[in-house]
Design a protein around this motif. Structure first.
Motif, PDB file in Angstrom:
ATOM      1  N   UNK A  73       0.836  -1.213   0.000  1.00  0.00           N
ATOM      2  CA  UNK A  73       0.000   0.000   0.000  1.00  0.00           C
ATOM      3  C   UNK A  73       0.863   1.252   0.000  1.00  0.00           C
ATOM      4  N   UNK A  74       1.941   1.229   0.788  1.00  0.00           N
ATOM      5  CA  UNK A  74       2.854   2.372   0.831  1.00  0.00           C
ATOM      6  C   UNK A  74       3.535   2.562  -0.515  1.00  0.00           C
ATOM      7  N   UNK A  75       3.998   1.478  -1.106  1.00  0.00           N
ATOM      8  CA  UNK A  75       4.690   1.583  -2.388  1.00  0.00           C
ATOM      9  C   UNK A  75       3.759   2.070  -3.493  1.00  0.00           C
ATOM     10  N   UNK A  76       2.518   1.614  -3.469  1.00  0.00           N
ATOM     11  CA  UNK A  76       1.548   2.078  -4.459  1.00  0.00           C
ATOM     12  C   UNK A  76       1.267   3.562  -4.301  1.00  0.00           C
ATOM     13  N   UNK A  77       1.217   4.024  -3.053  1.00  0.00           N
ATOM     14  CA  UNK A  77       0.959   5.433  -2.784  1.00  0.00           C
ATOM     15  C   UNK A  77       2.008   6.321  -3.465  1.00  0.00           C
ATOM     16  N   UNK A  78       3.257   5.848  -3.497  1.00  0.00           N
ATOM     17  CA  UNK A  78       4.348   6.653  -4.054  1.00  0.00           C
ATOM     18  C   UNK A  78       4.868   6.098  -5.387  1.00  0.00           C
ATOM     19  N   UNK A  79       4.071   5.250  -6.016  1.00  0.00           N
ATOM     20  CA  UNK A  79       4.375   4.708  -7.346  1.00  0.00           C
ATOM     21  C   UNK A  79       5.775   4.090  -7.404  1.00  0.00           C
ATOM     22  N   UNK A  80       6.049   3.254  -6.409  1.00  0.00           N
ATOM     23  CA  UNK A  80       7.325   2.551  -6.341  1.00  0.00           C
ATOM     24  C   UNK A  80       7.096   1.103  -6.787  1.00  0.00           C
ATOM     25  N   UNK A  81       7.835   0.676  -7.778  1.00  0.00           N
ATOM     26  CA  UNK A  81       7.603  -0.649  -8.362  1.00  0.00           C
ATOM     27  C   UNK A  81       8.689  -1.671  -8.004  1.00  0.00           C
ATOM     28  N   UNK A  82       9.564  -1.333  -7.074  1.00  0.00           N
ATOM     29  CA  UNK A  82      10.632  -2.242  -6.659  1.00  0.00           C
ATOM     30  C   UNK A  82      10.045  -3.557  -6.148  1.00  0.00           C
ATOM     31  N   UNK A  83      10.711  -4.647  -6.458  1.00  0.00           N
ATOM     32  CA  UNK A  83      10.236  -5.966  -6.041  1.00  0.00           C
ATOM     33  C   UNK A  83      10.240  -6.098  -4.519  1.00  0.00           C
ATOM     34  N   UNK A  84       9.185  -6.704  -3.987  1.00  0.00           N
ATOM     35  CA  UNK A  84       9.046  -6.960  -2.558  1.00  0.00           C
ATOM     36  C   UNK A  84       9.242  -8.443  -2.272  1.00  0.00           C
ATOM     37  N   UNK A  85       9.978  -8.743  -1.184  1.00  0.00           N
ATOM     38  CA  UNK A  85      10.032 -10.111  -0.685  1.00  0.00           C
ATOM     39  C   UNK A  85       9.818 -10.063   0.831  1.00  0.00           C
ATOM     40  N   UNK A  86       9.375 -11.150   1.396  1.00  0.00           N
ATOM     41  CA  UNK A  86       9.054 -11.160   2.817  1.00  0.00           C
ATOM     42  C   UNK A  86      10.286 -11.472   3.669  1.00  0.00           C
ATOM     43  N   UNK A  87      10.350 -10.826   4.833  1.00  0.00           N
ATOM     44  CA  UNK A  87      11.339 -11.152   5.837  1.00  0.00           C
ATOM     45  C   UNK A  87      10.691 -10.915   7.191  1.00  0.00           C
ATOM     46  N   UNK A  88      10.419 -12.009   7.897  1.00  0.00           N
ATOM     47  CA  UNK A  88       9.733 -11.894   9.179  1.00  0.00           C
ATOM     48  C   UNK A  88      10.372 -12.849  10.178  1.00  0.00           C
ATOM     49  N   UNK A  89       9.812 -12.917  11.380  1.00  0.00           N
ATOM     50  CA  UNK A  89      10.416 -13.709  12.457  1.00  0.00           C
ATOM     51  C   UNK A  89      10.617 -15.174  12.087  1.00  0.00           C
ATOM     52  N   UNK A  90       9.725 -15.716  11.261  1.00  0.00           N
ATOM     53  CA  UNK A  90       9.744 -17.150  10.989  1.00  0.00           C
ATOM     54  C   UNK A  90      10.669 -17.549   9.839  1.00  0.00           C
ATOM     55  N   UNK A  91      11.089 -16.583   9.012  1.00  0.00           N
ATOM     56  CA  UNK A  91      11.954 -16.954   7.886  1.00  0.00           C
ATOM     57  C   UNK A  91      13.248 -16.148   7.834  1.00  0.00           C
ATOM     58  N   UNK A  92      13.500 -15.333   8.873  1.00  0.00           N
ATOM     59  CA  UNK A  92      14.627 -14.399   8.800  1.00  0.00           C
ATOM     60  C   UNK A  92      15.977 -15.097   8.695  1.00  0.00           C
ATOM     61  N   UNK A  93      16.156 -16.199   9.388  1.00  0.00           N
ATOM     62  CA  UNK A  93      17.450 -16.879   9.352  1.00  0.00           C
ATOM     63  C   UNK A  93      17.799 -17.340   7.937  1.00  0.00           C
ATOM     64  N   UNK A  94      16.835 -17.996   7.268  1.00  0.00           N
ATOM     65  CA  UNK A  94      17.084 -18.487   5.911  1.00  0.00           C
ATOM     66  C   UNK A  94      17.093 -17.353   4.898  1.00  0.00           C
ATOM     67  N   UNK A  95      16.086 -16.481   4.958  1.00  0.00           N
ATOM     68  CA  UNK A  95      15.981 -15.391   3.993  1.00  0.00           C
ATOM     69  C   UNK A  95      17.139 -14.407   4.163  1.00  0.00           C
TER      70      UNK A  95
END
Length: 281
Positions: A44-66
């Protein structure tokens, strides 16, 4: 030899989408990938500012591997931005592991400052800001929470917590029990949003306010606890000496009253100091 990329720690708005810096927007547009706690939320934030950079997830459950995957990409020359759902990453949010991976691998880490709920709340709370402690979220289990709060009984600095809507009433209730019903609190909720609210009062009254209307328990909370007054620091050495001298022939309570009048120091502070000097505290 190929240049190594950079990890940018980018602060994003905590509510109002206008609260983002020009530098942050530029970085988010220029990096090769953005690592986000919740990609759907950050989109939603990226759409607000017309940013098209690729997003990937990084959260508590995958941070070590990602995190290892991202470090490898940066070692191959890519630049990565880390953002959280709101505010400054790593402040009670994921990112600690990734930053340490980067440090160990020789990847440069650059902070892009911006909004932080704890600081935003504190600056408008009306509590002391010369010294404060950020404790993040209190433990969920009751015994652990009570133990954590008991450490604040003599804390002179303002203490800042984050709290969820489902636990705010229980937390304030326990603060009232452990730290005293008259301990000054400030609750801040929905910061920078339409229904931003600050409520300041004694703990027992804050609890009543929360219970008065279900809407008062909705939203994300920053809870600030006033420190206790450090009265002993204002007692001159001469006053302590006179207090001890008078205690040789007078009860401590009477001696404290006399010294309080002579040095314009609080009688209770002198009494407590007298107990400590006599080894009774």
């Amino acid at each position: 030899m190929q240049d190594v990329g950079t990890l940018y720690i980018v602060a994003t708005p905590i509510g109002n989408l206008e609260d983002i810096t020009q530098r942050a927007l530029r970085i988010l547009k220029d990096v090769d990938v953005i690592a986000a706690e919740d990609t759907r939320h950050s989109q939603k934030l990226l759409q607000q500012y017309e940013i098209s950079t690729k997003l990937i997830s990084l959260h508590d459950h995958n941070e070590a591997q990602r995190g290892k995957q991202l470090v490898e990409r940066m070692r191959n020359g890519e630049n990565v931005a880390l953002i959280s759902d709101a505010g400054t990453p790593l402040i009670s949010d994921p990112g600690y592991t990734l930053v340490n991976y980067c440090r160990d691998a020789g990847v440069k880490v650059v902070p892009i400052p911006g909004a932080c709920a704890a600081i935003t709340a504190l600056c408008a709370a009306g509590l002391a800001t010369d010294k404060f402690i950020f404790e993040g979220f209190l433990p969920v289990k009751q015994q652990a929470k009570e133990h954590a709060l008991s450490r604040l009984i003599k804390q002179t600095a303002t203490t800042i917590f984050y709290e969820s809507p489902r636990r705010i009433e229980d937390t304030v209730s326990m603060i009232s029990e452990v730290l005293g019903a008259d301990r000054q609190l400030v609750v801040a909720k929905e910061l920078t949003k339409t229904f931003e609210t600050f409520y300041a009062d004694e703990a027992q009254n804050v609890l009543s306010w929360l219970q008065r209307d279900p809407n008062h328990q909705r939203g994300e909370f920053v809870l600030m606890v006033a420190g206790v007054e450090n009265e002993e620091s204002d007692i001159p050495e001469e006053a302590e000496s006179l207090l001890l001298l008078l205690c040789d022939s007078l009860p401590l309570k009477k001696a404290a009253a006399i010294v309080a009048t002579h040095y314009t120091v609080k009688k209770n502070a002198l009494y407590q100091r007298g107990l400590a000097l006599q080894g009774k505290d």
